[in-house]
Design a protein around this motif. Structure first.
Motif, PDB file in Angstrom:
ATOM      1  N   ASN A  44      -2.378  -1.608   0.373  1.00 51.21           N
ATOM      2  CA  ASN A  44      -1.653  -1.500  -0.896  1.00 51.21           C
ATOM      3  C   ASN A  44      -1.455  -0.036  -1.293  1.00 51.21           C
ATOM      4  O   ASN A  44      -0.385   0.352  -1.773  1.00 51.21           O
ATOM      5  N   GLU A  45      -2.490   0.767  -1.068  1.00 52.81           N
ATOM      6  CA  GLU A  45      -2.383   2.195  -1.399  1.00 52.81           C
ATOM      7  C   GLU A  45      -1.351   2.880  -0.502  1.00 52.81           C
ATOM      8  O   GLU A  45      -0.605   3.762  -0.965  1.00 52.81           O
ATOM      9  N   HIS A  90      -7.363  -4.390   2.658  1.00 50.54           N
ATOM     10  CA  HIS A  90      -6.261  -4.815   1.796  1.00 50.54           C
ATOM     11  C   HIS A  90      -5.949  -3.746   0.761  1.00 50.54           C
ATOM     12  O   HIS A  90      -4.768  -3.449   0.479  1.00 50.54           O
ATOM     13  N   LYS A  91      -6.981  -3.161   0.200  1.00 50.83           N
ATOM     14  CA  LYS A  91      -6.790  -2.084  -0.772  1.00 50.83           C
ATOM     15  C   LYS A  91      -6.088  -0.889  -0.132  1.00 50.83           C
ATOM     16  O   LYS A  91      -5.179  -0.292  -0.719  1.00 50.83           O
ATOM     17  N   LYS A  92      -6.508  -0.544   1.088  1.00 48.86           N
ATOM     18  CA  LYS A  92      -5.888   0.579   1.798  1.00 48.86           C
ATOM     19  C   LYS A  92      -4.402   0.319   2.042  1.00 48.86           C
ATOM     20  O   LYS A  92      -3.559   1.206   1.853  1.00 48.86           O
ATOM     21  N   ASN A  98     -11.464  -6.727   2.003  1.00 45.94           N
ATOM     22  CA  ASN A  98     -11.031  -6.215   0.696  1.00 45.94           C
ATOM     23  C   ASN A  98     -10.675  -4.736   0.775  1.00 45.94           C
ATOM     24  O   ASN A  98      -9.671  -4.292   0.191  1.00 45.94           O
ATOM     25  N   ASP A  99     -11.488  -3.983   1.514  1.00 45.44           N
ATOM     26  CA  ASP A  99     -11.223  -2.549   1.652  1.00 45.44           C
ATOM     27  C   ASP A  99      -9.918  -2.303   2.402  1.00 45.44           C
ATOM     28  O   ASP A  99      -9.133  -1.418   2.031  1.00 45.44           O
TER      29      ASP A  99
END
Length: 498
Positions: free
Chosen positions: A176-177, A172-174, A169-170
């Protein structure tokens, strides 16, 4: 086409690619290419390809220049910007951006065309390449974590699986950012437009005033209406790419799916109008019209003909289909004139045919209207004794008729299209089909083939007491459920069927 690692790896791993409509320089275009370790057996030619809608095409061919040890693609007219491909003789290829900078140099190696690829005079590719290198590392790490996560789940190691889920999740978030940062930093870059178009719709919670039973429907309507929010429908650079095709196809199949024809046609209309940009001759505007008209013309789903008729009338006959020739528009006009009266809810043309009291042509027979039944529903079947499907279907229809005609309150008009009248009457007698209304379709007061669009047999229509079409192309096994549902929906004030 055999795929090697692409210079646009993060995009292609998402199943997407891109092309653009851009304004080049008056001096035309020039692409100089060098390939290290390219085998002599393949060296003679190199191809320049591009994406268009859902396909890939060859644009140019370059011959190997032994003096410069390179290939040169050039032309006097600038190419529309977008994603192009260098394609080797053995069908390996690598994607690259070709947009504002029309005079560039590319150096790469064989067999992995992506490995060590370098660009000169192409800031867009250089900027994206730096981003792609980071993205490639992130994708490799994500694949590693996913493998470990699956192994942990298989081993029922819940603690490890939970930790790995958090790491995924982390990451994937990175990622996207990182994409968001790229979009902000490179607003004119083609890949920034691609990344933005790939973003999901952020569906909010339904407002407090929406009843719980309707909240999911509210969220679906929001998702449907905002499906193209991140997609610049006025950016024609995107049209020659799988991205546009995939987005429109997904809207058709996954978002709209089996909605009612009215809901579907107005959903397409809303998106089409959003793409009405500039002079109204955009490529995305074009495909948002062409795709549904083509798809629903070919659809076998009952009622979907109303969708393409509505859109074709508005955009083709209305003059917005700038790409369509006069003959194409005229063909649409003729087809719509034939099909529109036969849409569900419309009243088709009444016609009369002789019944089985016929003795010979023009003698001793009664003419019967297909609208003559006082029952709530009439099933009108156009058939032929020589039709294999008819030979199977007609006994099924007759069995249903004998068992359910009074319960469902329907009559059958069986219109035989055969010219051999004695053979028709013999068939009716031998197969005990004399209980319903049999009509000789050889004679009629009008051309029902044209008026009712009869191109194949059997063709079935069901009309109600007001002689409006309620369904068509229905098989006998589905008639009872259909009539019961239709009766309870549209005639709830009447006593229910038995």
């Amino acid at each position: 086409m055999k795929r090697h690692v692409s210079a646009l790896l993060p995009v292609l791993l998402s199943g997407l690619g891109i092309f653009t409509q851009a304004w080049g320089t008056p001096a035309g275009f020039e692409i100089k290419v060098k390939i290290r370790n390219y085998p002599d057996s393949l060296k003679n030619e190199l191809y320049l390809g591009y994406y268009n809608w859902s396909s890939q095409y060859i644009s140019d061919t370059a011959r190997y220049d032994a003096k410069t040890k390179s290939y040169l693609f050039k032309g006097e007219t600038a190419k529309p910007g977008g994603m192009y491909m260098l394609i080797t003789a053995d069908k390996r290829y690598v994607d690259f951006i070709f947009d504002q900078d029309q005079h560039i140099e590319i150096e790469t190696g064989y067999p992995d065309l992506f490995d060590g690829i370098k660009f000169r005079n192409s800031p867009e590719n250089e900027t994206y390449q730096a981003f792609a290198e980071t993205g490639t590392k992130d994708y490799k790490e994500m694949n590693r974590l996913q493998d470990e996560y699956r192994n942990a789940e298989a081993a029922t190691d819940t603690a490890k699986a939970s930790r790995l889920r958090g790491e995924l999740n982390d990451l994937h978030k990175k990622m996207n950012e990182d994409r968001e940062a790229f979009i902000r930093a490179n607003p004119g870059n083609l890949m920034a437009s691609i990344f933005k178009a790939q973003k999901d719709v952020d569906v909010p919670e339904a407002p407090a005033g929406v009843p719980d039973s309707l909240k999911m429907n509210w969220q679906y309507e929001y998702y449907k209406n905002h499906y193209f929010d991140h997609f610049d429908l006025c950016d024609d650079r995107l049209i020659r790419t799988p991205l546009v095709h995939q987005r429109i196809k997904s809207f058709h199949e996954r978002v709209l799916g089996m909605q009612s024809p009215d809901s579907i046609k107005y959903a397409w209309e809303r998106q089409i109008e959003k793409a009405r940009c500039g002079n109204g001759k955009g490529e995305i505007f074009k495909y948002l019209i062409w795709f549904p008209v083509d798809a629903y013309q070919r659809s076998e789903i009952i009622g979907h003909d109303a969708i393409w008729v509505y859109l074709a009338k508005k955009y083709y006959l209305g003059g917005d289909a700038y790409w369509a020739s006069k003959s194409i528009v005229e063909n649409f006009r003729k087809r719509i004139e034939r099909v529109e009266p036969l849409l569900i809810g419309n009243r088709p043309a009444e016609f009369y045919c002789p019944d089985t009291s016929i003795v010979s042509k023009g003698e001793n027979h009664d003419w019967v209207s297909v609208f003559s039944s006082p029952r709530k529903y009439s099933v009108i079947i156009f058939w032929s004794t020589s039709c294999g499907h008819c030979r199977t279907a007609m006994p099924q229809w007759h069995k249903l008729y004998m068992e359910k005609k009074d319960i469902l309150d329907f009559e059958v008009f069986a219109i035989c299209k055969d010219f051999d009248i004695p053979e028709w009457m013999k068939y009716v007698k031998e197969h005990d089909l004399g209980d319903w209304i049999n009509l000789n379709g050889k004679e009629s007061n009008l051309d029902y083939n044209d008026a009712w669009d009869i191109t194949t047999t059997p063709t079935v229509y069901v009309i109600d007491r007001q002689k409006r079409i309620v369904t068509k192309k229905i098989d006998p096994q589905y008639l009872e459920d259909f009539i019961r549902n239709w009766q309870s929906t549209y005639y709830p004030e009447e006593a229910p069927l038995k």
